[in-house]
Design a protein around this motif. Structure first.
Motif, PDB file in Angstrom:
ATOM      1  N   LEU A 125       0.820  -1.216   0.000  1.00 41.26           N
ATOM      2  CA  LEU A 125       0.000   0.000   0.000  1.00 41.26           C
ATOM      3  C   LEU A 125       0.855   1.267   0.000  1.00 41.26           C
ATOM      4  CD1 LEU A 125      -2.764  -1.126   2.508  1.00 41.26           C
ATOM      5  CD2 LEU A 125      -3.164  -0.395   0.154  1.00 41.26           C
ATOM      6  N   TYR A 126       1.976   1.226   0.690  1.00 43.51           N
ATOM      7  CA  TYR A 126       2.816   2.427   0.791  1.00 43.51           C
ATOM      8  C   TYR A 126       3.850   2.535  -0.328  1.00 43.51           C
ATOM      9  CZ  TYR A 126       0.988   3.751   5.363  1.00 43.51           C
ATOM     10  OH  TYR A 126       0.169   4.167   6.385  1.00 43.51           O
ATOM     11  N   THR A 127       4.047   1.470  -1.087  1.00 42.51           N
ATOM     12  CA  THR A 127       5.094   1.512  -2.120  1.00 42.51           C
ATOM     13  C   THR A 127       4.575   1.392  -3.555  1.00 42.51           C
ATOM     14  OG1 THR A 127       5.457  -0.884  -1.896  1.00 42.51           O
ATOM     15  CG2 THR A 127       6.832   0.584  -0.546  1.00 42.51           C
ATOM     16  N   LEU A 128       3.431   0.737  -3.740  1.00 41.44           N
ATOM     17  CA  LEU A 128       2.954   0.473  -5.098  1.00 41.44           C
ATOM     18  C   LEU A 128       1.620   1.142  -5.414  1.00 41.44           C
ATOM     19  CD1 LEU A 128       3.750  -3.355  -5.329  1.00 41.44           C
ATOM     20  CD2 LEU A 128       5.151  -1.443  -6.117  1.00 41.44           C
ATOM     21  N   MET A 129       1.175   2.057  -4.553  1.00 40.59           N
ATOM     22  CA  MET A 129      -0.145   2.639  -4.717  1.00 40.59           C
ATOM     23  C   MET A 129      -0.094   4.022  -5.355  1.00 40.59           C
ATOM     24  SD  MET A 129      -3.148   1.557  -4.406  1.00 40.59           S
ATOM     25  CE  MET A 129      -2.749   0.131  -3.460  1.00 40.59           C
ATOM     26  N   GLY A 130       0.897   4.273  -6.211  1.00 41.45           N
ATOM     27  CA  GLY A 130       0.987   5.568  -6.862  1.00 41.45           C
ATOM     28  C   GLY A 130      -0.182   5.851  -7.782  1.00 41.45           C
ATOM     29  N   ASN A 131      -0.688   4.800  -8.453  1.00 38.91           N
ATOM     30  CA  ASN A 131      -1.811   4.953  -9.368  1.00 38.91           C
ATOM     31  C   ASN A 131      -2.807   3.840  -9.101  1.00 38.91           C
ATOM     32  OD1 ASN A 131      -3.478   4.613 -11.837  1.00 38.91           O
ATOM     33  ND2 ASN A 131      -2.166   6.243 -12.656  1.00 38.91           N
ATOM     34  N   PHE A 132      -3.960   4.204  -8.557  1.00 44.01           N
ATOM     35  CA  PHE A 132      -4.973   3.228  -8.169  1.00 44.01           C
ATOM     36  C   PHE A 132      -5.408   2.371  -9.357  1.00 44.01           C
ATOM     37  CE2 PHE A 132      -9.615   2.386  -7.611  1.00 44.01           C
ATOM     38  CZ  PHE A 132      -9.515   1.482  -6.575  1.00 44.01           C
ATOM     39  N   ARG A 133      -5.624   2.996 -10.497  1.00 42.87           N
ATOM     40  CA  ARG A 133      -6.116   2.261 -11.662  1.00 42.87           C
ATOM     41  C   ARG A 133      -5.087   1.258 -12.167  1.00 42.87           C
ATOM     42  NH1 ARG A 133      -9.331   4.507 -16.831  1.00 42.87           N
ATOM     43  NH2 ARG A 133      -8.991   2.742 -18.218  1.00 42.87           N
ATOM     44  N   LEU A 134      -3.836   1.673 -12.297  1.00 45.76           N
ATOM     45  CA  LEU A 134      -2.800   0.762 -12.767  1.00 45.76           C
ATOM     46  C   LEU A 134      -2.597  -0.387 -11.783  1.00 45.76           C
ATOM     47  CD1 LEU A 134      -0.096   3.205 -14.208  1.00 45.76           C
ATOM     48  CD2 LEU A 134      -1.702   1.751 -15.467  1.00 45.76           C
ATOM     49  N   PHE A 135      -2.682  -0.071 -10.500  1.00 42.41           N
ATOM     50  CA  PHE A 135      -2.526  -1.107  -9.482  1.00 42.41           C
ATOM     51  C   PHE A 135      -3.630  -2.150  -9.603  1.00 42.41           C
ATOM     52  CE2 PHE A 135      -3.387  -2.765  -5.197  1.00 42.41           C
ATOM     53  CZ  PHE A 135      -2.142  -3.305  -4.895  1.00 42.41           C
ATOM     54  N   MET A 136      -4.865  -1.698  -9.772  1.00 37.17           N
ATOM     55  CA  MET A 136      -5.982  -2.626  -9.894  1.00 37.17           C
ATOM     56  C   MET A 136      -5.848  -3.491 -11.137  1.00 37.17           C
ATOM     57  SD  MET A 136      -7.677  -2.292  -7.215  1.00 37.17           S
ATOM     58  CE  MET A 136      -8.747  -3.578  -7.824  1.00 37.17           C
ATOM     59  N   ASP A 137      -5.417  -2.897 -12.245  1.00 39.98           N
ATOM     60  CA  ASP A 137      -5.208  -3.671 -13.465  1.00 39.98           C
ATOM     61  C   ASP A 137      -4.146  -4.748 -13.245  1.00 39.98           C
ATOM     62  OD1 ASP A 137      -7.117  -2.285 -14.825  1.00 39.98           O
ATOM     63  OD2 ASP A 137      -5.723  -1.010 -15.944  1.00 39.98           O
ATOM     64  N   PHE A 138      -3.095  -4.393 -12.528  1.00 42.76           N
ATOM     65  CA  PHE A 138      -2.033  -5.354 -12.248  1.00 42.76           C
ATOM     66  C   PHE A 138      -2.564  -6.535 -11.441  1.00 42.76           C
ATOM     67  CE2 PHE A 138       1.259  -6.853  -9.275  1.00 42.76           C
ATOM     68  CZ  PHE A 138       2.195  -7.329 -10.181  1.00 42.76           C
ATOM     69  N   VAL A 139      -3.385  -6.240 -10.429  1.00 45.29           N
ATOM     70  CA  VAL A 139      -3.978  -7.297  -9.600  1.00 45.29           C
ATOM     71  C   VAL A 139      -4.790  -8.252 -10.466  1.00 45.29           C
ATOM     72  CG1 VAL A 139      -5.641  -7.784  -7.757  1.00 45.29           C
ATOM     73  CG2 VAL A 139      -4.025  -5.890  -7.525  1.00 45.29           C
ATOM     74  N   MET A 140      -5.624  -7.685 -11.331  1.00 43.60           N
ATOM     75  CA  MET A 140      -6.503  -8.503 -12.160  1.00 43.60           C
ATOM     76  C   MET A 140      -5.718  -9.354 -13.152  1.00 43.60           C
ATOM     77  SD  MET A 140      -9.421  -7.635 -10.949  1.00 43.60           S
ATOM     78  CE  MET A 140     -10.332  -6.297 -10.179  1.00 43.60           C
ATOM     79  N   VAL A 141      -4.693  -8.769 -13.762  1.00 46.37           N
ATOM     80  CA  VAL A 141      -3.912  -9.492 -14.763  1.00 46.37           C
ATOM     81  C   VAL A 141      -3.159 -10.658 -14.128  1.00 46.37           C
ATOM     82  CG1 VAL A 141      -1.940  -9.323 -16.318  1.00 46.37           C
ATOM     83  CG2 VAL A 141      -3.723  -7.580 -16.382  1.00 46.37           C
ATOM     84  N   VAL A 142      -2.560 -10.440 -12.971  1.00 48.52           N
ATOM     85  CA  VAL A 142      -1.857 -11.524 -12.281  1.00 48.52           C
ATOM     86  C   VAL A 142      -2.814 -12.672 -11.981  1.00 48.52           C
ATOM     87  CG1 VAL A 142      -0.708 -12.172 -10.131  1.00 48.52           C
ATOM     88  CG2 VAL A 142      -0.045 -10.076 -11.296  1.00 48.52           C
ATOM     89  N   ALA A 143      -4.011 -12.337 -11.486  1.00 43.81           N
ATOM     90  CA  ALA A 143      -5.009 -13.362 -11.185  1.00 43.81           C
ATOM     91  C   ALA A 143      -5.407 -14.116 -12.450  1.00 43.81           C
ATOM     92  CB  ALA A 143      -6.244 -12.732 -10.545  1.00 43.81           C
ATOM     93  N   PHE A 144      -5.524 -13.394 -13.563  1.00 42.33           N
ATOM     94  CA  PHE A 144      -5.932 -14.037 -14.811  1.00 42.33           C
ATOM     95  C   PHE A 144      -4.855 -14.984 -15.324  1.00 42.33           C
ATOM     96  CE2 PHE A 144      -6.685 -14.546 -19.311  1.00 42.33           C
ATOM     97  CZ  PHE A 144      -8.063 -14.681 -19.378  1.00 42.33           C
ATOM     98  N   LEU A 145      -3.587 -14.574 -15.260  1.00 44.13           N
ATOM     99  CA  LEU A 145      -2.508 -15.409 -15.779  1.00 44.13           C
ATOM    100  C   LEU A 145      -2.344 -16.693 -14.965  1.00 44.13           C
ATOM    101  CD1 LEU A 145       0.193 -12.712 -16.651  1.00 44.13           C
ATOM    102  CD2 LEU A 145      -1.385 -13.878 -18.193  1.00 44.13           C
ATOM    103  N   LEU A 146      -2.719 -16.652 -13.692  1.00 41.57           N
ATOM    104  CA  LEU A 146      -2.631 -17.852 -12.857  1.00 41.57           C
ATOM    105  C   LEU A 146      -3.864 -18.752 -13.002  1.00 41.57           C
ATOM    106  CD1 LEU A 146      -1.215 -16.364  -9.520  1.00 41.57           C
ATOM    107  CD2 LEU A 146       0.006 -17.808 -11.161  1.00 41.57           C
ATOM    108  N   SER A 147      -4.943 -18.227 -13.551  1.00 37.78           N
ATOM    109  CA  SER A 147      -6.212 -18.953 -13.564  1.00 37.78           C
ATOM    110  C   SER A 147      -6.172 -20.288 -14.309  1.00 37.78           C
ATOM    111  CB  SER A 147      -7.331 -18.064 -14.119  1.00 37.78           C
ATOM    112  OG  SER A 147      -7.047 -17.638 -15.433  1.00 37.78           O
ATOM    113  N   PRO A 148      -5.512 -20.422 -15.480  1.00 36.23           N
ATOM    114  CA  PRO A 148      -5.519 -21.741 -16.131  1.00 36.23           C
ATOM    115  C   PRO A 148      -4.786 -22.800 -15.320  1.00 36.23           C
ATOM    116  CG  PRO A 148      -4.102 -20.211 -17.323  1.00 36.23           C
ATOM    117  CD  PRO A 148      -4.874 -19.402 -16.334  1.00 36.23           C
ATOM    118  N   ILE A 149      -3.742 -22.404 -14.588  1.00 31.78           N
ATOM    119  CA  ILE A 149      -3.003 -23.360 -13.765  1.00 31.78           C
ATOM    120  C   ILE A 149      -3.879 -23.852 -12.619  1.00 31.78           C
ATOM    121  CG2 ILE A 149      -0.978 -23.683 -12.293  1.00 31.78           C
ATOM    122  CD1 ILE A 149       0.401 -21.486 -13.926  1.00 31.78           C
ATOM    123  N   LEU A 150      -4.541 -22.920 -11.938  1.00 30.40           N
ATOM    124  CA  LEU A 150      -5.418 -23.295 -10.826  1.00 30.40           C
ATOM    125  C   LEU A 150      -6.612 -24.108 -11.309  1.00 30.40           C
ATOM    126  CD1 LEU A 150      -5.371 -19.927  -8.866  1.00 30.40           C
ATOM    127  CD2 LEU A 150      -4.253 -22.062  -8.210  1.00 30.40           C
TER     128      LEU A 150
END
Length: 439
Positions: free
Chosen positions: A366-391
């Motif tokens: 929260l204190y180091t990667l929250m410079g841009n809320f929108r970019l941060f949220m996109d990053f969260v979603m993309v990471v979850a998506f890339l892991l989804s076929p494995i899970l």
């Protein structure tokens, strides 16, 4: 806390009545909805409607439909084996997969906790003026929810979650119904921020679908909640009861995702309102969706409801993620050939260490990667998506593995459905990697 032998948990037994049996099983499905109705719905679904009208609605609903087997295999596995997917991973793939799963999930879950916390802090800032920064408010909320989670356990989480999910669900459906006449129902409106067949739209779509209706890790958490409910009741719910409970939560999460898209399309897109990049600013826009459709009276009611639902989402993941990591630890560290025991996860040393560790890591994020809320949220979603076929693949092979009797394994239909999901998620993940890093 001493382990409890798994033999103390009986196989499914008849309840007093059919209705009593199904009512007793309700709980994990609501927790699923509570965990899912978070950033994916309030942030990404609303933003999708604001920027693309209903252009992405069909894709979102297809994603919800496609991922169904991957999520259902969680409660299904508990109903036929009495064990969570974490134990299923060990018995199907071995200890190394459980250890790797936990190592990958530690940073991912901390990122998701941070995302939910900053969204909750944004909603708090839209209700009352705050002098503290959004990251600081988010850290305070994590600390408070962590204490409540550790002290209250599954029963408190289950009760609080049900109350506020019902309140937000009713108000959200009403607001979406009122917004329906304001929506441009063109399949893909020309006013969308980018053409349908474009790299920009594809990248946005991947980001939106990453947590739609949620990260597939939630299937593991759901199985652990089902296991906890079974221990609390002293008996195991059968597959039919588990399916009803799961379907209520899953379908509800899908319906609310569509509602947030409709509100974003009807209120924001139709008026050309651009989603704010900051957490507080965007949260204020979400509240305005309700006030502009239901009236000024709804601002305070819905604002508090939205905040409390996000707060229960934070409570839910602060129970589910540490529960998942600590269960992985106990499963991984059990010596080969040792008799399996059914541990009480909540309140255990491993749960406390996992809870504190994930909370501290989320605070750092929260204190180091929250410079841009929108970019941060996109990053969260993309990471979850890339892991989804494995899970999705792990869940599929576990549900069809040697630990499940052949006669009780998923039907051919749901297995074919699952294979379709795995193939589609794999192709989309590879496509995203190509357009982002190679193309």
């Amino acid at each position: 806390m001493p382990p409890q032998e798994s033999s103390t948990l009986t196989a499914p037994v008849p309840a007093k009545s059919v209705y009593a049996k199904y009512l007793a099983a309700l709980g994990p499905g609501f927790l699923f909805a509570g965990a899912a109705i978070g950033t994916s719905h309030v942030v990404q679904s609303t933003r999708a409607g604001a920027e693309y009208g209903i252009g992405l609605l069909g894709f979102i609903l297809l994603a919800v439909l496609l991922k169904y087997p991957s999520f259902f295999f969680g409660p299904f596995y508990v109903s036929v084996t009495g064990k969570s997917l974490v134990e299923g991973y060990r018995q199907t793939f071995g200890r190394s997969v459980v250890g790797l799963f936990a190592l990958v999930q530690i940073p991912v879950t901390a990122i998701i906790i941070a995302a939910i916390a900053i969204t909750t802090a944004g909603l708090a800032g839209s209700i009352v003026p705050l002098t503290l920064s959004p990251p600081t408010v988010a850290v305070i909320l994590i600390a408070l929810c962590g204490v409540l989670t550790f002290a209250g356990g599954y029963k408190l989480l289950d009760w609080v979650n049900k109350v506020f999910v019902v309140i937000l669900s009713v108000t959200t459906v009403l607001a979406a119904i009122v917004a329906l006449p304001l929506v441009d129902w063109t399949f893909y409106p020309e006013t969308a921020v980018s053409p349908l067949w474009s790299v920009a739209t594809f990248v946005t779509l991947v980001a939106v679908l990453g947590l739609m209706p949620s990260d597939i890790t939630l299937a593991v958490m759901n199985s652990l909640w089902s296991e906890a409910r079974n221990k609390a009741q002293g008996r195991r719910s059968d597959t039919a009861a588990e399916k009803i409970d799961f379907n209520i939560g899953y379908i509800g999460a899908g319906v609310l995702a569509a509602c947030f898209v409709i509100m974003g399309a009807g209120v924001m897109h139709s008026q050309g309102i651009t989603p704010a990049d900051g957490a507080v600013g965007f949260a204020s826009q979400v509240i305005s969706l309700y006030t502009s459709t239901l009236g000024e009276w709804s601002g305070v009611v819905v604002g508090i409801s939205a905040f409390t639902v996000m707060l229960t989402t934070l409570l839910t993941v602060l129970d589910g993620f540490p529960r998942m990591i600590s269960a992985s630890w106990y499963t991984f560290t059990r010596p080969a050939g040792a008799t399996e025991t059914s541990r009480t996860i909540e309140g255990s040393p491993a749960f406390l260490v996992s809870l504190i560790g994930l909370s501290l890591l989320a605070a750092v994020i929260l204190y180091t990667l929250m410079g841009n809320f929108r970019l941060f949220m996109d990053f969260v979603m993309v990471v979850a998506f890339l892991l989804s076929p494995i899970l999705a693949a792990l869940n599929h092979f576990t549900a069809n593995g040697a630990t499940v009797p052949v006669s009780l394994r998923p039907s051919k239909l749901i297995n074919a459905w699952s294979w379709l999901a795995i193939a589609t998620l794999t192709l989309l993940s590879l496509g995203y990697i190509y357009v982002r890093f190679i193309f």
